[in-house]
Design a protein around this motif. Structure first.
Motif, PDB file in Angstrom:
ATOM      1  N   LEU A   6      41.111   0.093 -69.114  1.00 51.80           N
ATOM      2  CA  LEU A   6      39.941   0.958 -69.248  1.00 51.80           C
ATOM      3  C   LEU A   6      39.857   1.713 -70.582  1.00 51.80           C
ATOM      4  O   LEU A   6      38.768   1.833 -71.148  1.00 51.80           O
ATOM      5  N   PRO A   7      40.990   2.224 -71.094  1.00 54.77           N
ATOM      6  CA  PRO A   7      40.880   2.920 -72.384  1.00 54.77           C
ATOM      7  C   PRO A   7      40.285   2.021 -73.469  1.00 54.77           C
ATOM      8  O   PRO A   7      39.589   2.493 -74.364  1.00 54.77           O
ATOM      9  N   LEU A   8      40.543   0.705 -73.367  1.00 53.84           N
ATOM     10  CA  LEU A   8      39.950  -0.230 -74.324  1.00 53.84           C
ATOM     11  C   LEU A   8      38.436  -0.250 -74.203  1.00 53.84           C
ATOM     12  O   LEU A   8      37.718  -0.342 -75.202  1.00 53.84           O
TER      13      LEU A   8
ATOM     14  N   VAL B   5      36.553   2.202 -73.099  1.00 54.39           N
ATOM     15  CA  VAL B   5      36.017   3.478 -73.594  1.00 54.39           C
ATOM     16  C   VAL B   5      35.987   3.467 -75.121  1.00 54.39           C
ATOM     17  O   VAL B   5      34.981   3.811 -75.740  1.00 54.39           O
ATOM     18  N   GLN B   6      37.089   3.019 -75.719  1.00 59.17           N
ATOM     19  CA  GLN B   6      37.154   3.007 -77.182  1.00 59.17           C
ATOM     20  C   GLN B   6      36.090   2.077 -77.767  1.00 59.17           C
ATOM     21  O   GLN B   6      35.416   2.409 -78.740  1.00 59.17           O
ATOM     22  N   ALA B   7      35.927   0.906 -77.165  1.00 61.14           N
ATOM     23  CA  ALA B   7      34.936  -0.051 -77.673  1.00 61.14           C
ATOM     24  C   ALA B   7      33.524   0.494 -77.471  1.00 61.14           C
ATOM     25  O   ALA B   7      32.654   0.340 -78.334  1.00 61.14           O
TER      26      ALA B   7
ATOM     27  N   MET C  58      32.704   3.620 -77.409  1.00 53.07           N
ATOM     28  CA  MET C  58      32.525   4.670 -78.429  1.00 53.07           C
ATOM     29  C   MET C  58      32.052   4.043 -79.726  1.00 53.07           C
ATOM     30  O   MET C  58      31.138   4.529 -80.388  1.00 53.07           O
TER      31      MET C  58
ATOM     32  N   LEU D 225      32.599   8.787 -70.546  1.00 55.42           N
ATOM     33  CA  LEU D 225      33.798   9.149 -71.305  1.00 55.42           C
ATOM     34  C   LEU D 225      33.589   9.016 -72.807  1.00 55.42           C
ATOM     35  O   LEU D 225      34.397   9.493 -73.594  1.00 55.42           O
ATOM     36  N   THR D 226      32.512   8.385 -73.225  1.00 54.16           N
ATOM     37  CA  THR D 226      32.207   8.382 -74.658  1.00 54.16           C
ATOM     38  C   THR D 226      31.412   9.626 -75.040  1.00 54.16           C
ATOM     39  O   THR D 226      31.075   9.809 -76.199  1.00 54.16           O
TER      40      THR D 226
ATOM     41  N   GLN E  45      42.701  -2.615 -81.569  1.00 52.12           N
ATOM     42  CA  GLN E  45      41.245  -2.453 -81.581  1.00 52.12           C
ATOM     43  C   GLN E  45      40.824  -1.357 -82.565  1.00 52.12           C
ATOM     44  O   GLN E  45      39.871  -1.523 -83.327  1.00 52.12           O
TER      45      GLN E  45
ATOM     46  N   SER F 276      42.235   8.953 -73.224  1.00 54.20           N
ATOM     47  CA  SER F 276      40.780   8.823 -73.195  1.00 54.20           C
ATOM     48  C   SER F 276      40.222   8.718 -71.785  1.00 54.20           C
ATOM     49  O   SER F 276      39.056   8.445 -71.603  1.00 54.20           O
TER      50      SER F 276
END
Lengths: 431, 431
Positions: A75-77, A79-81, A83, A122-123, B80, B389
């Motif tokens: 999941l953090p991936l 969220v980061q993507a 963002m 979360l973003t 990433q 995150s």
């Protein structure tokens, strides 16, 4: 919740995977150079088939459901993507309206919507969900199997002349569609010019054609293959099109049979070249739309002539009861992967240009040459155990991180094809 | 390899964490708006201290080591984020030269270099490692504890008039420094104008001052605090500076004592305001440089007057034997976190604007008011179990995902401060 996956990786070792592994830098550089010229869609999922001798995309979805099926560890991936995607598309956006499919009773789908909303929240976006369903006339909480509640609210046109789309007391900066617009663009979604609509409306299945996607994919695959010095056929599913079929009236049958025959002949030639013992087959399916409806596995042209009423009815109707008149005849890519004796195919998820996870679609009732995305049948998603971005050259090419890397590469080629496809199909005023 | 962490989370519940949790959207939006105006450094790590009543950065490193200490499960996040950073800084880069610190015998550090190189390789860059060490005159393989081998190669100036930096047969597009330039910019790194140097040379400790960083951080913290309606002191470590100290000659002692006294008085006032029972203290350390050398915990101004020879010697010498003449007097933030009865402080890692992981620095021989980054002492890194995150509002504010989220927020404030600091300190020709 997510069982670990090992049994899906029983296929024969793929030379292709080794080739990818030896060329990680070249592959990533090539992709990076492509993204300088083309913008990826906000999100997507790609159905792949791994034949052992061939690894190819068979469907690219620009309104992906199933985010709930991804490994929660990844999941953090997401969220980061997300963002990164938000930053590029609408950096000043503070609020986002998510417009889902009209499946109120499909709890799996609604769990996907909830997951997607939580990734976007979360973003840093205020996310609310606007329903197209006529029966949603007031904010309606829906209970999900995991105990969460999803609030569906009625869509509204807002502001002077109703130029904006939103909800009561909510005029979002951006609108994210998770509805594939199979039946066309609902009136309430039309003429929205002051807000970001993501992906653009012409990504909907009322406009998209699989054949246009796979035409773009063929170019991408040929360019990539030249770069890597491989045969593009190893990653490219061959195809033909018939544009004027009426299954009920039995018109267009000849076109279909001729295309099936031509394609089977080409596949046979390739199988001979590579000494492949499998029996060639093609998949006949609607050129627009998805959801695994109206799909037929064909081993011989004679099979599409003289279809009985039941078969014709099945082929004639797509999602939401739409008539199918254009079909794509796609090279069948058998799947060698199995999970607990069920036939399995990988589905790779991307946000922006980043692979954020994937899962295996497993169907114990279907053969290796059949469509596995069969509604109503037993189908169990099995999340990829690891990401797709950590190949390990110290391990064998078919070790999970390496096989997943190969999946991520081919999925990103399909993503690039979708970028080209959308560029080319953009209406003049959006181009 | 990485034990799970639970015991570090024993601190009192922080109102601040609850505040962050209630304002995720506002926080992420605010940060996004900041990144539209400021570019984050390529990478960084931030040492935090969590006092229970206060959560603040105490050091921001722009040449982070320790990537090997991150939870390997979070590696895809690093890849990433690095892809995103490379894309922004030098999208056309194909090859990258990594210039590490001159620690040939520190296997932990070299394992960090290997990890960093492998992250960068997975973004599609050809990465080689160029050493500044005079004894590296030919490619020299170094064996690492995990069985890997790292190849150190001698740096060379290349091309007409030696305008480019590289290795034999390697003229990279970009140069990534993992060397903090404490002793100044070595001649071979000077006047490199045709290649990207990341971070820029003025990020080195020959130019940086902690006081300039914390001045920028104070602005950031005040702006952020206004936005969230909190007291900035809750996230901001107060400080003072003395610019002309000679520990050997005992000059500047008065300035030091006066600053210590003033700062302790301010802290006492704040402690009274918040009814905090701890004993106020300050940390005296070199204003330039890092590595936990020349650091003193002071509870009373009298302690810095009449230092004995041993104490003065200790304070006078920084990294690589450099004389310390400028010091920062920083509000001491006690740490309430412990791991297996060792005092612990979180270290958060970022690539580009993304938090990619972190760990606890644990020192069983040090107290809650002492520097834990003590070379030669027992110090065990303990990777964060989850990312930073994925806050979960359904859980308590001090549940690990929420505490880690708070750490990620404060670390990103320090990252933003570093962006401002670098903008302001950029030489005219780089600005």
């Amino acid at each position: 919740m997510v069982p670990h996956l090992t049994t899906a990786l029983t296929g024969p070792l793929l030379d292709l995977e080794r080739r990818f592994l030896e060329n990680i830098s070249a592959i990533e550089q090539w992709l990076r150079s492509q993204w300088l010229e083309h913008s990826p869609p906000f999100y997507s999922s790609v159905d792949l088939r791994n034949a052992g001798f061939k690894l190819a995309p068979v469907d690219t979805n620009l309104f992906p459901g199933g985010f709930n099926n991804l490994n929660p560890d990844l999941l953090p991936l997401c969220v980061q993507a997300a963002m990164s995607a938000v930053e590029k598309l609408c950096p000043e956006a503070k609020s986002l309206l998510l417009v889902p499919e009209n499946h109120t009773r499909n709890q799996f789908y609604l769990t996907n919507v909830a997951r997607l909303a939580s990734i976007l929240r979360l973003t840093g976006l205020n996310v609310r969900i606007g329903s197209l369903l006529p029966e949603i006339t007031a904010p309606t909480p829906v209970s999900l199997p995991d105990g969460q509640t999803l609030l569906l609210e009625p869509l509204r046109r807002l502001g002077p002349e109703g130029r904006r789309l939103g909800l009561d007391d909510f005029s979002p900066c951006a609108i994210l569609l998770n509805n594939d617009l199979s039946s066309g663009v609902p009136e309430i979604l039309q003429n929205v010019h002051e807000q970001w609509v993501i992906p653009p409306l012409h990504a909907g299945w009322h406009m998209r054609r699989k054949s246009r996607h796979f035409l773009a994919y063929r170019e991408v695959a040929e360019d990539f293959a030249r770069h890597l010095d491989i045969d593009p056929w190893l990653i490219n599913p061959d195809f033909g099109v018939c544009g004027q079929i009426d299954f009920h009236a039995r018109t267009g049958e000849e076109c279909l049979a001729a295309n099936v025959d031509m394609l089977l002949t080409r596949i046979r030639t390739k199988y001979k070249e590579y000494n492949i013992q499998s029996r060639p087959f093609v998949i006949v399916k609607a050129d627009a739309g998805t959801y695994g409806m109206g799909i037929m596995t064909v081993h011989d042209a004679s099979e599409v002539k003289g279809l009985n009423r039941r078969q014709r009815n099945k082929m004639a109707v797509g999602k939401e009861g739409l008539q199918v008149s254009e079909v794509i005849i796609q090279e069948g890519v058998p799947t060698v992967e199995t999970v607990n004796e069920g036939t399995a195919e990988p589905v790779v998820y991307m946000i922006d240009r980043y692979v954020v996870g994937g899962f295996y679609r497993v169907n114990t009732d279907r053969g290796i040459d059949e469509n596995l995305n069969a509604p109503g049948m037993h189908f169990s998603p099995l999340a990829f155990e690891t990401g797709c971005s950590l190949p390990d050259t110290a391990q064998a090419p078919d070790a999970p991180p390496n096989r997943f890397y190969a999946y991520g590469v081919v999925a990103r080629l399909a993503l690039l094809a979708a970028s080209l496809e959308l560029e080319r199909s953009a209406p003049a005023d959006e181009a």
